[in-house]
Design a protein around this motif. Structure first.
Motif, mmCIF file in Angstrom:
data_model
loop_
_atom_site.group_PDB
_atom_site.id
_atom_site.type_symbol
_atom_site.label_atom_id
_atom_site.label_comp_id
_atom_site.label_asym_id
_atom_site.label_seq_id
_atom_site.Cartn_x
_atom_site.Cartn_y
_atom_site.Cartn_z
ATOM 1 N N GLU A 263 0.843 -1.209 0.000
ATOM 2 C CA GLU A 263 0.000 0.000 0.000
ATOM 3 C C GLU A 263 0.874 1.253 0.000
ATOM 4 O O GLU A 263 0.580 2.230 -0.705
ATOM 5 N N LYS A 264 1.947 1.245 0.793
ATOM 6 C CA LYS A 264 2.866 2.387 0.805
ATOM 7 C C LYS A 264 3.466 2.606 -0.589
ATOM 8 O O LYS A 264 3.483 3.726 -1.099
ATOM 9 N N ALA A 265 3.955 1.503 -1.154
ATOM 10 C CA ALA A 265 4.580 1.588 -2.472
ATOM 11 C C ALA A 265 3.594 2.090 -3.520
ATOM 12 O O ALA A 265 3.943 2.895 -4.389
ATOM 13 N N SER A 347 12.520 -0.928 -8.133
ATOM 14 C CA SER A 347 12.127 -2.209 -7.569
ATOM 15 C C SER A 347 11.944 -2.007 -6.072
ATOM 16 O O SER A 347 12.773 -1.357 -5.430
ATOM 17 N N VAL A 348 10.849 -2.535 -5.523
ATOM 18 C CA VAL A 348 10.529 -2.360 -4.104
ATOM 19 C C VAL A 348 10.306 -3.731 -3.469
ATOM 20 O O VAL A 348 9.677 -4.603 -4.071
ATOM 21 N N ILE A 357 9.038 -6.297 -6.210
ATOM 22 C CA ILE A 357 8.153 -5.991 -7.334
ATOM 23 C C ILE A 357 8.749 -4.834 -8.129
ATOM 24 O O ILE A 357 9.560 -4.054 -7.613
ATOM 25 N N LEU A 358 8.364 -4.730 -9.393
ATOM 26 C CA LEU A 358 8.865 -3.683 -10.287
ATOM 27 C C LEU A 358 7.776 -2.646 -10.548
ATOM 28 O O LEU A 358 6.587 -2.994 -10.634
ATOM 29 N N LEU A 359 8.179 -1.402 -10.681
ATOM 30 C CA LEU A 359 7.221 -0.340 -10.986
ATOM 31 C C LEU A 359 7.918 0.768 -11.771
ATOM 32 O O LEU A 359 9.124 0.950 -11.661
ATOM 33 N N ASP A 360 7.135 1.482 -12.562
ATOM 34 C CA ASP A 360 7.680 2.539 -13.422
ATOM 35 C C ASP A 360 6.799 3.774 -13.313
ATOM 36 O O ASP A 360 5.756 3.867 -13.955
ATOM 37 N N THR A 361 7.200 4.722 -12.473
ATOM 38 C CA THR A 361 6.410 5.938 -12.289
ATOM 39 C C THR A 361 6.423 6.830 -13.522
ATOM 40 O O THR A 361 5.472 7.586 -13.763
ATOM 41 N N THR A 362 7.485 6.761 -14.322
ATOM 42 C CA THR A 362 7.572 7.585 -15.528
ATOM 43 C C THR A 362 6.459 7.223 -16.504
ATOM 44 O O THR A 362 5.893 8.098 -17.180
ATOM 45 N N TRP A 363 6.141 5.954 -16.584
ATOM 46 C CA TRP A 363 5.126 5.490 -17.529
ATOM 47 C C TRP A 363 3.723 5.454 -16.914
ATOM 48 O O TRP A 363 2.780 4.963 -17.539
ATOM 49 N N ALA A 364 3.573 5.955 -15.702
ATOM 50 C CA ALA A 364 2.272 5.883 -15.025
ATOM 51 C C ALA A 364 1.173 6.591 -15.809
ATOM 52 O O ALA A 364 -0.005 6.201 -15.735
ATOM 53 N N ASP A 371 3.807 -3.302 -10.513
ATOM 54 C CA ASP A 371 3.780 -4.760 -10.366
ATOM 55 C C ASP A 371 3.001 -5.415 -11.503
ATOM 56 O O ASP A 371 2.169 -6.299 -11.289
ATOM 57 N N ARG A 372 3.296 -4.971 -12.707
ATOM 58 C CA ARG A 372 2.583 -5.477 -13.883
ATOM 59 C C ARG A 372 3.174 -6.828 -14.317
ATOM 60 O O ARG A 372 4.395 -6.976 -14.387
ATOM 61 N N PRO A 373 2.343 -7.828 -14.653
ATOM 62 C CA PRO A 373 2.859 -9.158 -15.010
ATOM 63 C C PRO A 373 3.807 -9.155 -16.209
ATOM 64 O O PRO A 373 4.753 -9.941 -16.250
#
Length: 382
Positions: A263-265, A347-348, A357-364, A371-373
């Motif tokens: 939730e934080k992430a 990665s968090v 898990i992986l995340l990309d704020t630039t592409w949000a 955390d996209r498969p």
């Protein structure tokens, strides 16, 4: 092409054997036996050095960790290039077990080998003939009959063959390791096209050490590569160690009420993904003119503009503020036009799920990249 290269490797391997035999003939029986003896001593001392270095590295590894922890490292607010490099290396040695063991092993090996070189030199002094003895041997050799010289050289040739085979096996074992690490590479295919390589590897290397090389070496190589990447990513932790108060307060407020790391992430992802705008002028200046504008997370937070690395560094800083384990990952991202370009993301680690898990704020702004498969299909790390 590969057949020609394979023949070249065969010729080079055969040359090793030929030179060894020629040296044996030139030295004669006594000289060749002496050379083989010192060759064996050298090999034994090398193996002994490796064994001792490994054992000592195991013993010293926790001591080094405790020593670095006792140093109470204080990273300056605006570290210089040298300071960033120093703190990146020293904290990596502290935190990465395999890298620490490898560095300790290498250093200890060279120190121990240097000390054992003294032993090797002493053995040479004790058993090697003196100048007078060499002169006497030379006079004796000149007095030998043709049959005696032929016998001596025949023995020397035999010893040369033994020495050459040992050298050949060592070289083929190294080449076998190269093939195991990169089986589909052009050089590996050329190596495997060599008939002599195949003969030695199939008859000697594979039965003796093939399984260890094929199973252990790729794992060791992968660990070295992975921890080196981790060290490269860690430089952003060093640069962004000091968190400004306004960013700290914002991160705490944004994640208020979050019941889990996920939730934080997610809250931080949503906030950065919707508040920060992509700085096209900065991106174009770099891609077209090679002009790079370095900016700290504090600058990104204030201006609400940045490129991918700025998004990722700000996210990492805010995540660390709320006790999340986070990494800045650099590599290439899919550009939507069939190609890839330089990119950065995060990665968090989720404690409750025990996974990264992986995340990309630039592409949000283009979709949900939390955390996209299929994340790894469009993001390739360095």
């Amino acid at each position: 092409m590969q057949g020609g290269t394979g023949m070249m490797i065969t010729l080079l391997l055969a040359l090793v054997l030929f030179v060894s035999v020629w040296q044996g003939v030139s030295r004669g029986a006594s000289g060749s036996m002496q050379h083989l003896f010192f060759f064996a001593i050298h090999a034994v001392l090398t193996l002994v050095s490796m064994f001792i270095a490994y054992q000592l590295a195991n013993q010293l590894s926790p001591i080094v960790v405790a020593w670095i922890q006792d140093m109470q490292l204080t990273i300056p607010a605006d570290p210089s290039w040298w300071e960033r490099s120093y703190f990146t290396v020293i904290t990596s040695i502290r935190d990465f077990d395999f890298m620490r063991m490898l560095l300790l092993f290498i250093v200890l090996y060279f120190v121990i080998r240097l000390l054992l070189n003294v032993v090797e030199r002493l053995l040479i002094v004790i058993w090697a003939p003196s100048a007078d003895e060499r002169d006497e041997h030379a006079r004796t050799a000149r007095r030998r009959t043709g049959l005696q010289r032929l016998f001596s050289r025949s023995i020397g040739a035999f010893v040369g063959i033994v020495t050459g085979i040992i050298r050949l096996v060592i070289i083929v074992a190294v080449l076998f390791g190269v093939v195991s690490l990169q089986p589909s590479g052009g050089f590996s295919r050329a190596i495997q096209a060599s008939d002599l390589y195949q003969e030695v590897s199939n008859r000697i290397v594979k039965p003796v050490a093939g399984s260890w090389i094929t199973e252990k070496l790729p794992v060791l190589s992968s660990q070295v590569e992975q921890q080196f990447k981790e060290m490269m990513h860690r430089r952003y932790e060093v640069i962004d160690q000091h968190i400004p108060q306004n960013i700290e307060q914002a991160a705490v407020k944004i994640t208020e009420g979050a019941a889990s790391d996920k939730e934080k992430a997610r809250k931080l992802y949503d906030w950065i993904g919707t508040r920060i705008q992509y700085d096209w002028d900065k991106a174009n200046n770099y891609l077209e003119k090679g002009v790079w504008k370095e900016q700290a997370p504090a600058d990104t937070f204030k201006s609400k503009e940045g490129v991918c690395i700025d998004y990722a560094r700000l996210y990492a800083m805010m995540a660390r503020t709320v006790a999340l384990k986070v990494k800045v990952i650099t590599g290439v991202g899919y550009d939507g036009r069939g190609g890839y370009g330089p990119h950065a993301w995060n990665s968090v680690y989720l404690t409750e799920e025990e996974k990264w898990i992986l995340l990309d704020t630039t592409w949000a702004s283009t979709g949900d990249w939390f955390d996209r498969p299929d994340f790894s299909k469009t993001h390739i790390p360095d």
